[in-house]
Design a protein around this motif. Sequence first.
Motif, PDB file in Angstrom:
ATOM      1  N   MET A   1       0.839  -1.186   0.000  1.00 60.72           N
ATOM      2  CA  MET A   1       0.000   0.000   0.000  1.00 60.72           C
ATOM      3  C   MET A   1       0.875   1.237   0.000  1.00 60.72           C
ATOM      4  O   MET A   1       2.069   1.175   0.314  1.00 60.72           O
ATOM      5  CB  MET A   1      -0.934   0.019   1.212  1.00 60.72           C
ATOM      6  N   SER A   2       0.277   2.353  -0.356  1.00 63.17           N
ATOM      7  CA  SER A   2       1.001   3.612  -0.417  1.00 63.17           C
ATOM      8  C   SER A   2       0.634   4.472   0.791  1.00 63.17           C
ATOM      9  O   SER A   2      -0.547   4.658   1.100  1.00 63.17           O
ATOM     10  CB  SER A   2       0.637   4.343  -1.722  1.00 63.17           C
ATOM     11  N   LEU A   3       1.663   4.973   1.493  1.00 63.42           N
ATOM     12  CA  LEU A   3       1.430   5.814   2.663  1.00 63.42           C
ATOM     13  C   LEU A   3       2.638   6.717   2.856  1.00 63.42           C
ATOM     14  O   LEU A   3       3.772   6.229   2.915  1.00 63.42           O
ATOM     15  CB  LEU A   3       1.244   4.944   3.921  1.00 63.42           C
ATOM     16  N   SER A  42      -6.886  -0.801  10.317  1.00 63.18           N
ATOM     17  CA  SER A  42      -7.719  -0.067   9.347  1.00 63.18           C
ATOM     18  C   SER A  42      -7.117  -0.142   7.946  1.00 63.18           C
ATOM     19  O   SER A  42      -7.833  -0.116   6.952  1.00 63.18           O
ATOM     20  CB  SER A  42      -7.892   1.389   9.775  1.00 63.18           C
ATOM     21  N   TYR A  43      -5.790  -0.252   7.866  1.00 67.22           N
ATOM     22  CA  TYR A  43      -5.136  -0.409   6.558  1.00 67.22           C
ATOM     23  C   TYR A  43      -5.332  -1.813   6.002  1.00 67.22           C
ATOM     24  O   TYR A  43      -5.305  -2.025   4.791  1.00 67.22           O
ATOM     25  CB  TYR A  43      -3.630  -0.131   6.676  1.00 67.22           C
ATOM     26  N   ILE A  44      -5.520  -2.781   6.913  1.00 62.06           N
ATOM     27  CA  ILE A  44      -5.651  -4.188   6.503  1.00 62.06           C
ATOM     28  C   ILE A  44      -7.068  -4.508   6.037  1.00 62.06           C
ATOM     29  O   ILE A  44      -7.280  -5.382   5.188  1.00 62.06           O
ATOM     30  CB  ILE A  44      -5.264  -5.114   7.677  1.00 62.06           C
ATOM     31  N   ASN A  79       3.075  -6.957  10.346  1.00 69.87           N
ATOM     32  CA  ASN A  79       2.006  -6.439   9.492  1.00 69.87           C
ATOM     33  C   ASN A  79       2.433  -5.166   8.768  1.00 69.87           C
ATOM     34  O   ASN A  79       2.132  -4.978   7.588  1.00 69.87           O
ATOM     35  CB  ASN A  79       0.750  -6.194  10.320  1.00 69.87           C
ATOM     36  N   LEU A  80       3.135  -4.281   9.467  1.00 67.52           N
ATOM     37  CA  LEU A  80       3.619  -3.047   8.830  1.00 67.52           C
ATOM     38  C   LEU A  80       4.616  -3.374   7.726  1.00 67.52           C
ATOM     39  O   LEU A  80       4.599  -2.772   6.645  1.00 67.52           O
ATOM     40  CB  LEU A  80       4.258  -2.132   9.871  1.00 67.52           C
ATOM     41  N   HIS A 220       3.640  -7.499   0.563  1.00 65.88           N
ATOM     42  CA  HIS A 220       3.608  -6.548  -0.570  1.00 65.88           C
ATOM     43  C   HIS A 220       2.751  -7.041  -1.728  1.00 65.88           C
ATOM     44  O   HIS A 220       3.078  -6.811  -2.889  1.00 65.88           O
ATOM     45  CB  HIS A 220       5.032  -6.290  -1.090  1.00 65.88           C
ATOM     46  N   ASN A 221       1.622  -7.724  -1.431  1.00 64.82           N
ATOM     47  CA  ASN A 221       0.840  -8.263  -2.554  1.00 64.82           C
ATOM     48  C   ASN A 221      -0.672  -8.099  -2.411  1.00 64.82           C
ATOM     49  O   ASN A 221      -1.422  -8.656  -3.208  1.00 64.82           O
ATOM     50  CB  ASN A 221       1.181  -9.745  -2.769  1.00 64.82           C
ATOM     51  N   GLN A 222      -1.135  -7.370  -1.391  1.00 66.66           N
ATOM     52  CA  GLN A 222      -2.566  -7.117  -1.190  1.00 66.66           C
ATOM     53  C   GLN A 222      -3.385  -8.375  -0.901  1.00 66.66           C
ATOM     54  O   GLN A 222      -4.608  -8.361  -1.005  1.00 66.66           O
ATOM     55  CB  GLN A 222      -3.171  -6.395  -2.420  1.00 66.66           C
TER      56      GLN A 222
END
Length: 802
Positions: A1-3, A42-44, A79-80, A220-222
């Motif tokens: 994801m982009s952050l 929330s990102y997951i 997770n991060l 890194h694969n969603q």
Amino acid sequence: MSLTKEQFITEFKDIALKLYAAPLDDLSTQQLYQALALLTRSYIGQPWAETKKRYDQEETKQVFYFSIEFLPGRLLQSNLLNLGILSEVEAGLNELGLRPQKIFDAEADPGLGNGGLGRLASAFMDAMASVGMAGNGNGIRYQYGLFKQAFVNGYQVELPDDWMRNGFAWETRKENRAVTVKFGGWVELRPSRSGNLRVIYHNTDDVLAVPYDVAMVGYHNQVVNNLRLWSAEAPINAGTDFTLEQKERINQITQILYPDDSDASGKQLRLRQEYFFTSAGIQSIVRHYRRTHNSMAGFADRVAIHINDTHPAMAIPELMRVLMDDEHVSWDEAWRITLKVMSYTNHTLLSEALEVWPIDMFSGMVPRIYQIIQEIDRRFRLVFVPQFGQAMIDRIAPLGNGQVRMAYLASIGSHAINGVAPIHSELLKKDVLHDLYQIFPERFNNKTNGITPRRWIQIGDRPLSHLLDKKIGTTWRKNPLALRQLHDFADDTRFLDDLNAAKAENKRALAKYIDQVVHVKVDPDAIFDVQIKRLHAYKRQLLHVLGILDAYLAIKRGEKRPKRLHIFGAKAAPSYVYAKEIIKVMNAVADLVNGDPDVSKYLQVVFLPNYGVTMAEKIIPAADISEQISTAGKEASGTSNMKLMSAGALTLATLDGANIEIKDAVGDDNVEIFGLTEEEIAGYYQRGDYHARDFYDQDPRLHAALDMLVNGQIPGIETEGRDIFNSLLTYNDEYFVLADFESYLAANERLDKLYQQPRIWAKKALANIAESGRFSADFTVQRYGREIWHVVAKTPEDDHEA
């Protein structure tokens, strides 16, 4: 994801304010952790929902990995990292004047597992998500872990591991997915109008199984897969008011990992646990499948269920029960489906560790399951007694000697049976499951265990990670086989020096941690000699201790040696008296060595209490020597050997488990092998001519070290020392400790000499790091997928490219 860092700072401040109605400056470290964990969740959420939706829409075949243990370690950093935002989050926290590591350290290790079995299960969860495989975990949501280990006067003391004291930030309760598990009572089989038998339960003891789901984030694969953990609760709307005593009995099912099963009530509780999570899991899988399918005919094309050791073996008769009783499938069709769906990993070569249950206890607790096992047993005998004879089938049928034999049930009801290292898989065929191999040779295969380099190198070993990025780029982070590029720098003296410098940084950090935990100041320049694993006689921590005693005596005689620090981490099962005696002796030896100023200049010993995943992340990067010294032919695989290898530790090992594959990978010059082989030990067993006392009588060094256990030189171990001494001499040394002593000392002397040549040592460390990638669990689960589960790994990026 982009952050971006700025985005994160804004969102973190916002969620902390919403949670605690206070600015960051007013929050405790635990509150900062909870806020950061909630933000990360929330990102997951979106990729988790999208992954589930994609699996359903595409009717993806899914793997369900049943294990009584999962040992994930802390999840926040992992997770991060897997989301691809660890660097941005750390940078944002630093800009806010917060210390990222301090916040990460506020997370408790989930008490959902104990040793290699549970760590492997969690490594597979991480790996399946990271390679894009539809993989789900199924286990128990333990309120308390095995125990929190403390030492009092050198003795192991078991304290409650209240790991959920501050909640578990990563779980989501799914009470709308709860199922009922039935225990006890009696079962009536009544013919129905259709000609089938209708099953009617009477006076059952019902338990509500409520699932708690935990996201397993791919790298890194969603892709975000699911670990489902079941909690036992009293049924609601059952027309019954439960007493506090009844509720407590239900709560006990998921209260503690591995309850003491040294008495009947403990055994019953363990059996209840095993049926509870297997029944809940099977019911849940079938219910999910039936939401989109009218028939069970295609079930085996959409579902693979894997039994991780024998604890979930009741999944086989439970699936039969659900198929026949609830879905009205015939026996023959139900068995065809079950056999195609189920696969089994055996994790032990110790015959006493093959799980069995008294028939009286089993049939009383799960009567319908017992009826089905009886029929499996009857049909198995009917088919194979004429072919192989009564005596052989009596040895391996699911029912025999008044017991339900779970390893045999798992083997008969699975289409694939695998060991976890080549030597283990061969010994299963040759010994432990030999008769079953005679009947089902096509089912047997090997799948060597694997580890997650993402945790052990990228998170646990930052100095090495940064050095690797600088030298070979970052491809290795996604594909660990890229570490083989390091071979190109085997003669690059500057790089070898940098490798030693990274190790030295890790050793300084561990030295500081040791001082904080056990208040022993250790020398970071010493050889860090590490043995970290469950405390069991066959793993031979005792051999390591005898080696330390020999070194102690040599130094007392005036011998000069390179300084060595011996680091232990291990828990003994609460009822395993002999292992706990060894712990007492280990601690007494540590006190003796560290308290002697003449010796402690050259030799130190630390036993760190309450060993677990997070502690391993601190120890492994600092290790110089990896002790893998089990009796050859006893260790199924081992995974600490792989983790320590990936950090550049040199393996000191017997030819056992995956040590053999490590030797083959790095070459004979880059490991230190000693001891009897499995064939030589088998020869002793066959001839019956092993005499431990001969080694004691003929080796003065061994004689002197052993005598220390009983002559008062080690204070405070009169009982324990005598028991251990007798186990080796009076009871003839079951695990060949004395036979391997001389060879073990010689191997250690070679390592002492080698350590005096830092660049040659670094070159050997480099060879180990370079070849460690092959042991990534990513590759392991892909082999399972191709050869056992018949599932295909696929990520959202694959759809995009197509």
